[in-house]
Design a protein around this motif. Structure first.
Motif, PDB file in Angstrom:
ATOM      1  N   GLN A 184       0.998  -1.286  -0.309  1.00 30.13           N
ATOM      2  CA  GLN A 184      -0.014  -0.325  -0.102  1.00 30.13           C
ATOM      3  C   GLN A 184       0.869   1.435   0.333  1.00 30.13           C
ATOM      4  OE1 GLN A 184      -2.209   1.177   4.134  1.00 30.13           O
ATOM      5  NE2 GLN A 184      -1.672  -1.214   4.487  1.00 30.13           N
ATOM      6  N   ILE A 185       2.133   1.164   0.595  1.00 28.28           N
ATOM      7  CA  ILE A 185       2.867   2.345   0.695  1.00 28.28           C
ATOM      8  C   ILE A 185       3.285   2.558  -0.408  1.00 28.28           C
ATOM      9  CG2 ILE A 185       5.138   3.711   1.174  1.00 28.28           C
ATOM     10  CD1 ILE A 185       4.693   1.980   3.721  1.00 28.28           C
ATOM     11  N   LEU A 186       3.355   1.488  -1.437  1.00 29.78           N
ATOM     12  CA  LEU A 186       3.859   1.872  -3.141  1.00 29.78           C
ATOM     13  C   LEU A 186       2.822   2.033  -3.458  1.00 29.78           C
ATOM     14  CD1 LEU A 186       5.983  -1.958  -3.126  1.00 29.78           C
ATOM     15  CD2 LEU A 186       7.087   0.437  -2.966  1.00 29.78           C
ATOM     16  N   GLN A 187       1.723   1.809  -4.114  1.00 28.93           N
ATOM     17  CA  GLN A 187       0.690   2.208  -4.522  1.00 28.93           C
ATOM     18  C   GLN A 187      -0.171   3.610  -4.583  1.00 28.93           C
ATOM     19  OE1 GLN A 187      -2.481  -0.401  -5.455  1.00 28.93           O
ATOM     20  NE2 GLN A 187      -4.139   1.060  -5.394  1.00 28.93           N
ATOM     21  N   SER A 188       0.321   3.925  -2.857  1.00 27.76           N
ATOM     22  CA  SER A 188       0.802   5.385  -2.707  1.00 27.76           C
ATOM     23  C   SER A 188       1.333   6.165  -3.355  1.00 27.76           C
ATOM     24  CB  SER A 188       0.815   5.723  -0.785  1.00 27.76           C
ATOM     25  OG  SER A 188      -0.520   5.048  -0.518  1.00 27.76           O
ATOM     26  N   ILE A 189       2.829   5.730  -3.430  1.00 27.80           N
ATOM     27  CA  ILE A 189       3.838   5.830  -4.146  1.00 27.80           C
ATOM     28  C   ILE A 189       3.180   7.026  -5.714  1.00 27.80           C
ATOM     29  CG2 ILE A 189       5.870   6.364  -4.782  1.00 27.80           C
ATOM     30  CD1 ILE A 189       6.962   4.971  -2.392  1.00 27.80           C
ATOM     31  N   ASP A 190       2.682   5.610  -5.983  1.00 31.03           N
ATOM     32  CA  ASP A 190       2.214   6.280  -7.602  1.00 31.03           C
ATOM     33  C   ASP A 190       0.795   6.740  -7.873  1.00 31.03           C
ATOM     34  OD1 ASP A 190       3.762   3.867  -8.411  1.00 31.03           O
ATOM     35  OD2 ASP A 190       1.929   2.332  -8.480  1.00 31.03           O
ATOM     36  N   PHE A 191       0.188   6.946  -6.601  1.00 35.61           N
ATOM     37  CA  PHE A 191      -0.890   8.560  -7.242  1.00 35.61           C
ATOM     38  C   PHE A 191      -0.312   9.558  -6.591  1.00 35.61           C
ATOM     39  CE2 PHE A 191      -5.347   9.610  -5.529  1.00 35.61           C
ATOM     40  CZ  PHE A 191      -5.369  10.488  -6.509  1.00 35.61           C
ATOM     41  N   LEU A 192       0.690   9.465  -5.500  1.00 37.15           N
ATOM     42  CA  LEU A 192       1.638  10.833  -5.340  1.00 37.15           C
ATOM     43  C   LEU A 192       2.100  11.300  -7.006  1.00 37.15           C
ATOM     44  CD1 LEU A 192       3.300  13.411  -3.491  1.00 37.15           C
ATOM     45  CD2 LEU A 192       4.408  11.544  -2.759  1.00 37.15           C
ATOM     46  N   HIS A 193       3.194  10.479  -6.898  1.00 33.72           N
ATOM     47  CA  HIS A 193       4.416  10.424  -8.818  1.00 33.72           C
ATOM     48  C   HIS A 193       3.259  10.669  -9.903  1.00 33.72           C
ATOM     49  CE1 HIS A 193       7.293  10.005 -11.623  1.00 33.72           C
ATOM     50  NE2 HIS A 193       5.787   9.357 -12.119  1.00 33.72           N
TER      51      HIS A 193
ATOM     52  N   LEU B 138      -9.485   5.430  -9.084  1.00 37.92           N
ATOM     53  CA  LEU B 138     -10.063   4.394  -9.669  1.00 37.92           C
ATOM     54  C   LEU B 138      -9.906   3.281  -9.648  1.00 37.92           C
ATOM     55  CD1 LEU B 138     -13.567   4.405 -10.799  1.00 37.92           C
ATOM     56  CD2 LEU B 138     -12.227   3.735 -12.900  1.00 37.92           C
ATOM     57  N   GLY B 139     -11.175   2.700  -9.141  1.00 40.88           N
ATOM     58  CA  GLY B 139     -10.944   1.211  -7.474  1.00 40.88           C
ATOM     59  C   GLY B 139     -11.445   0.010  -7.985  1.00 40.88           C
ATOM     60  N   GLY B 140     -11.527  -1.136  -7.699  1.00 41.80           N
ATOM     61  CA  GLY B 140     -12.554  -2.138  -7.739  1.00 41.80           C
ATOM     62  C   GLY B 140     -13.296  -1.669  -5.512  1.00 41.80           C
ATOM     63  N   ALA B 141     -13.650  -2.270  -5.630  1.00 43.60           N
ATOM     64  CA  ALA B 141     -13.975  -2.086  -4.131  1.00 43.60           C
ATOM     65  C   ALA B 141     -12.894  -2.370  -3.011  1.00 43.60           C
ATOM     66  CB  ALA B 141     -15.063  -2.882  -3.622  1.00 43.60           C
ATOM     67  N   ASP B 142     -12.235  -3.167  -3.601  1.00 39.78           N
ATOM     68  CA  ASP B 142     -10.604  -3.496  -2.161  1.00 39.78           C
ATOM     69  C   ASP B 142      -9.904  -2.890  -2.473  1.00 39.78           C
ATOM     70  OD1 ASP B 142      -9.850  -4.556  -4.775  1.00 39.78           O
ATOM     71  OD2 ASP B 142      -9.285  -6.519  -5.044  1.00 39.78           O
TER      72      ASP B 142
ATOM     73  N   ILE C 114      -6.224   3.511  -1.984  1.00 31.58           N
ATOM     74  CA  ILE C 114      -6.818   4.610  -2.367  1.00 31.58           C
ATOM     75  C   ILE C 114      -6.364   5.899  -1.127  1.00 31.58           C
ATOM     76  CG2 ILE C 114      -8.217   6.001  -3.689  1.00 31.58           C
ATOM     77  CD1 ILE C 114      -8.839   3.675  -4.959  1.00 31.58           C
ATOM     78  N   THR C 115      -7.295   5.334  -0.624  1.00 34.52           N
ATOM     79  CA  THR C 115      -6.958   6.658   0.278  1.00 34.52           C
ATOM     80  C   THR C 115      -5.484   6.461   0.851  1.00 34.52           C
ATOM     81  OG1 THR C 115      -8.202   4.473   2.595  1.00 34.52           O
ATOM     82  CG2 THR C 115     -10.064   6.015   1.256  1.00 34.52           C
TER      83      THR C 115
ATOM     84  N   LEU D 277     -12.452   6.739  -6.122  1.00 30.41           N
ATOM     85  CA  LEU D 277     -13.919   6.266  -6.039  1.00 30.41           C
ATOM     86  C   LEU D 277     -13.345   4.734  -6.284  1.00 30.41           C
ATOM     87  CD1 LEU D 277     -16.436   7.002  -7.434  1.00 30.41           C
ATOM     88  CD2 LEU D 277     -15.401   7.504  -9.226  1.00 30.41           C
ATOM     89  N   THR D 278     -14.049   3.782  -6.073  1.00 35.26           N
ATOM     90  CA  THR D 278     -14.163   2.683  -6.061  1.00 35.26           C
ATOM     91  C   THR D 278     -15.386   2.528  -6.351  1.00 35.26           C
ATOM     92  OG1 THR D 278     -15.543   2.473  -4.123  1.00 35.26           O
ATOM     93  CG2 THR D 278     -12.885   2.284  -3.963  1.00 35.26           C
ATOM     94  N   ILE D 279     -15.619   0.964  -7.765  1.00 39.86           N
ATOM     95  CA  ILE D 279     -16.700   0.334  -7.628  1.00 39.86           C
ATOM     96  C   ILE D 279     -16.885  -1.224  -7.124  1.00 39.86           C
ATOM     97  CG2 ILE D 279     -17.233  -1.285 -10.056  1.00 39.86           C
ATOM     98  CD1 ILE D 279     -15.103   0.892 -11.233  1.00 39.86           C
ATOM     99  N   PRO D 280     -18.356  -0.825  -6.834  1.00 37.48           N
ATOM    100  CA  PRO D 280     -19.380  -1.734  -5.866  1.00 37.48           C
ATOM    101  C   PRO D 280     -18.290  -3.552  -6.743  1.00 37.48           C
ATOM    102  CG  PRO D 280     -20.398  -1.004  -6.971  1.00 37.48           C
ATOM    103  CD  PRO D 280     -19.706  -0.655  -8.079  1.00 37.48           C
ATOM    104  N   LEU D 281     -18.186  -4.489  -6.104  1.00 39.21           N
ATOM    105  CA  LEU D 281     -18.168  -6.141  -6.350  1.00 39.21           C
ATOM    106  C   LEU D 281     -19.214  -6.294  -6.748  1.00 39.21           C
ATOM    107  CD1 LEU D 281     -16.294  -8.862  -5.980  1.00 39.21           C
ATOM    108  CD2 LEU D 281     -17.614  -8.801  -3.669  1.00 39.21           C
TER     109      LEU D 281
END
Length: 418
Positions: free
Chosen positions: A167-176, A187-191, A196-197, A216-220
């Protein structure tokens, strides 16, 4: 119409970090919005397709899609939610998968430059361990990370530090992407809600609390019977035509339950509300015509494989239904008969009775073979054969590659000439 209103009507919104702020953002200007996918395989399946269909809607509404191929994150694997660690892939396999997914996604989003595909290996691979710990590790609270659902579900059986830090690596993606690609929405799935947060929290810590970023997430997606969408008796339904043929892909959508088809039309097609509501009425009043299923199959197959694949799938379907298979091409036979009983034969001509019994084993005995032939129960390449002295020449049809046998009304066999 604001795209969020359309997504709400389609039932495609699960969670939003700030509805009012996001609504105003996408209403006023073109926004960069991203979806990530890790190269864990060399093809997407239809479960992967769900967030990308929503991303495509943003593209059509004038926004800028950014797709992240997780060459970095995919090399370690995210927590799967299952009671086991992901098996690490070799970097050669990761790179092969990256190329295959890039080709698929380019096909879906076009080659006109109105979207970006980036690879997080480009920036994650530049981080040293000390930089990672000093610049990012200090900004993440372990207690908060432990409370993320995908991590919490694994605590009883254990989770490695590698997957824990995903989750740290994905957070770095968003920041980049926020800093370099003008991306403000993930945007991603419910999981993916926890990841994302976490990314939004990181951006606010680095860029300030007023940084305009949203999740923003999408329902399962579940079928009406409560089972997981996208799985069949044969396994996943792939976007790769070599794994799931366009004909099989078309048939998957054509065979959807009346209870599910309208939901899938909302998610997987770009039909208008009026068109979908008209099809919904037809499901209620004329369900036997299966107009909604047919439109669903046409729309999704065309989006993934092109209009020519739709025409080919419909041609195969009509031929199999009518028994008029003589006009199929060898390529169409490869698709339509992929999962039918198949035997290998030589190109040598043979008496039909002997061929049905001794060469192919389609008939259990010569007596039964003669009886079925005489009674008109055997069709070879679409033609009824009633003469027990007839000769089968495998080289006569379909480029000398196949012989199609139909016994009775529905039982097909494929003889593949070797």
């Amino acid at each position: 119409m604001n795209i969020l209103d359309d997504l709400k009507w389609r039932g495609a919104i699960n969670q939003e970090t700030d509805h009012d702020g996001l609504y105003e953002l996408v209403n006023d200007k073109s926004v960069g919005i991203y979806v990530g996918i890790d190269p864990t395989g060399d093809s997407m399946h239809i479960g992967h397709l769900i967030p990308f269909m929503i991303l495509k809607r943003f593209q059509l509404a004038g926004h800028k899609p950014v797709i992240v191929i997780g060459g970095g994150t995919g090399s370690i694997g995210d927590p799967s939610g299952k009671n086991s660690e992901r098996v690490l892939q070799t970097m050669d396999q990761v790179h092969h998968n990256e190329q295959a997914l890039t080709k698929q996604l380019t096909g879906l989003f076009g080659s006109d430059g109105k979207f970006d595909i980036v690879n997080n290996y480009e920036w994650l691979s530049q981080l040293s361990l000390l930089d990672f710990l000093r610049d990012y590790g200090k900004l993440f609270n372990v207690n908060t990370m432990l409370n993320k659902e995908v991590v919490a579900s694994r605590l009883e059986v254990g989770i490695s530090f590698t997957e824990f830090t995903y989750q740290i690596l994905q957070s770095i993606d968003f920041l980049h992407l926020y800093q370099n690609n003008e991306v403000q929405v993930q945007l991603g799935g419910a999981d993916q809600w926890g990841n994302i947060t976490a990314g939004i929290d990181l951006i606010h810590k680095v860029e300030g609390p007023n940084a305009g970023v949203y999740g923003l997430t999408i329902p399962l997606m579940l079928k009406a019977d409560g089972t997981k969408f996208g799985k069949t008796a044969g396994g996943a339904v792939w976007l790769d035509a070599d794994k799931t043929t366009p004909y099989e892909f078309y048939q998957f959508w054509l065979n959807q339950d009346d209870r599910d088809v309208i939901k899938y039309l909302k998610y997987f097609t770009f039909l208008t509300q009026e068109e979908i509501e008209d099809l919904e009425e037809q499901v209620k009043t004329q369900p036997e015509k299966r107009a909604a299923q047919r439109r669903l199959a046409e729309e999704v197959t065309a989006f993934v494989h092109g209009e020519s694949a739709v025409a080919e799938a419909e041609h195969i379907s009509a031929a199999l239904f009518s028994g008029d298979v003589a006009n199929l091409t060898a390529a169409e036979i490869e698709q339509g008969f992929k999962n039918m009983p198949t035997v290998d034969v030589t190109s040598e001509p043979a008496n039909i009775v002997e061929w049905l019994v001794d060469v192919t084993g389609i008939e259990p005995s010569r007596r039964q073979a003669r009886e079925d032939v005489s009674n008109g129960a055997i069709r070879i390449n679409g033609e009824k054969v009633t003469d027990t002295d007839a000769t089968i020449n495998p080289a006569d049809h379909f480029d000398g590659r196949f012989v199609i046998v139909r016994r009775g009304k529905k039982k097909y066999f494929l003889a593949r000439v070797k």
